[in-house]
Design an enzyme around this catalytic site. Sequence first.
Site, short mmCIF file in Angstrom:
data_model
loop_
_atom_site.label_atom_id
_atom_site.label_comp_id
_atom_site.label_asym_id
_atom_site.label_seq_id
_atom_site.Cartn_x
_atom_site.Cartn_y
_atom_site.Cartn_z
N HIS A 53 28.58 38.97 43.59
CA HIS A 53 29.21 40.18 43.03
C HIS A 53 29.45 41.15 44.18
O HIS A 53 28.58 41.35 45.03
CB HIS A 53 28.30 40.80 41.96
N SER A 77 38.44 32.24 46.91
CA SER A 77 38.17 32.38 48.35
C SER A 77 36.69 32.14 48.66
O SER A 77 36.35 31.58 49.71
CB SER A 77 38.63 33.75 48.86
N MET A 120 35.15 34.14 35.40
CA MET A 120 35.25 35.28 34.49
C MET A 120 34.99 34.88 33.03
O MET A 120 35.86 35.04 32.17
CB MET A 120 36.64 35.92 34.63
C1 GAR Z 1 34.83 38.06 44.39
O1 GAR Z 1 35.00 39.30 45.02
C2 GAR Z 1 33.53 38.03 43.62
O2 GAR Z 1 32.51 38.74 44.26
C3 GAR Z 1 33.94 38.69 42.33
O3 GAR Z 1 35.20 38.14 42.03
C4 GAR Z 1 35.86 37.87 43.27
C5 GAR Z 1 36.37 36.46 43.21
O4 GAR Z 1 37.14 36.19 44.36
N1 GAR Z 1 33.00 38.45 41.27
C6 GAR Z 1 32.64 39.36 40.36
O5 GAR Z 1 33.13 40.46 40.31
C7 GAR Z 1 31.55 38.90 39.40
N2 GAR Z 1 31.21 39.96 38.52
P1 GAR Z 1 37.38 34.70 44.83
O6 GAR Z 1 37.96 33.95 43.62
O7 GAR Z 1 38.40 34.85 45.93
O8 GAR Z 1 36.08 34.12 45.28
#
Ligand code: GAR
Length: 223
Positions: free
Chosen positions: A111, A14, A92
């Site tokens: 984050h 997203s 990740m």
């Molecule tokens: C987001 O909330 C981002 O901030 C988090 O993963 C999610 C990915 O969502 N990242 C972390 O936690 C990094 N340590 P998305 O794939 O919908 O962008």
Amino acid sequence: MKRRVAILISGRGSNMAALIKAAAAEDFPAEIAVVISNRADAPGLERAKQGRVPTVVVESKPFGKDRAGFEARLQEVLDQHRIELICLGGFMRLFTAEFTGRWYGRMLNIHPSLLPSFPGLDPHGQALRAGVKISGATVHFVIPETDAGPILMQGAVAVSDHDTTETLSERILEVEHRIYPDALRLLASGAVQLDGDICKTPESAGSGNFLISPAASPGGTTV
Ligand code: GAR
């Protein structure tokens, strides 16, 4: 000349979609040249294709613990697309110090907490368990330590007693989608400067720009 950006994802994407949307504007100083996923089943890949952005899958699983091997393949793809800046969006996979060193000052992560509070897994749960009244999201430069590095931009939300990890993460995600494009705009336009561990920008918060939580009622008790 627009700066060429790669977005690295592992999941729904997203934040990637928010960056692609912002970068579609003519005056945006960066273009999303490629989206790279380390998982072939990342739902974000389909969203990137809908946004007409080229996608590449570099599966990390076959590399196992060989992080340098994975990064060598990743670097090849970045070189092929003449990438100048990287945005991690829910990517990740940890990087070696060599890779983060090579991209220092040119790789951003987002984050969902006000770093340095609550890095790592389950930041929303960590925030709720700590009972903080304000949380938010942070865009920062990537260094070898997870969810750490010079902070480029933060956005805050109030935390209520009724919040669950779901409601809090939804609200913080809205902030993420707002600040990530703004942060990339600043970086790509050359408006940020790294000074040791500190990231400096000419932008500053507007005066009167407070977020107080919980808001005390006008007739409330004062101590
Ligand atoms: C987001 O909330 C981002 O901030 C988090 O993963 C999610 C990915 O969502 N990242 C972390 O936690 C990094 N340590 P998305 O794939 O919908 O962008």
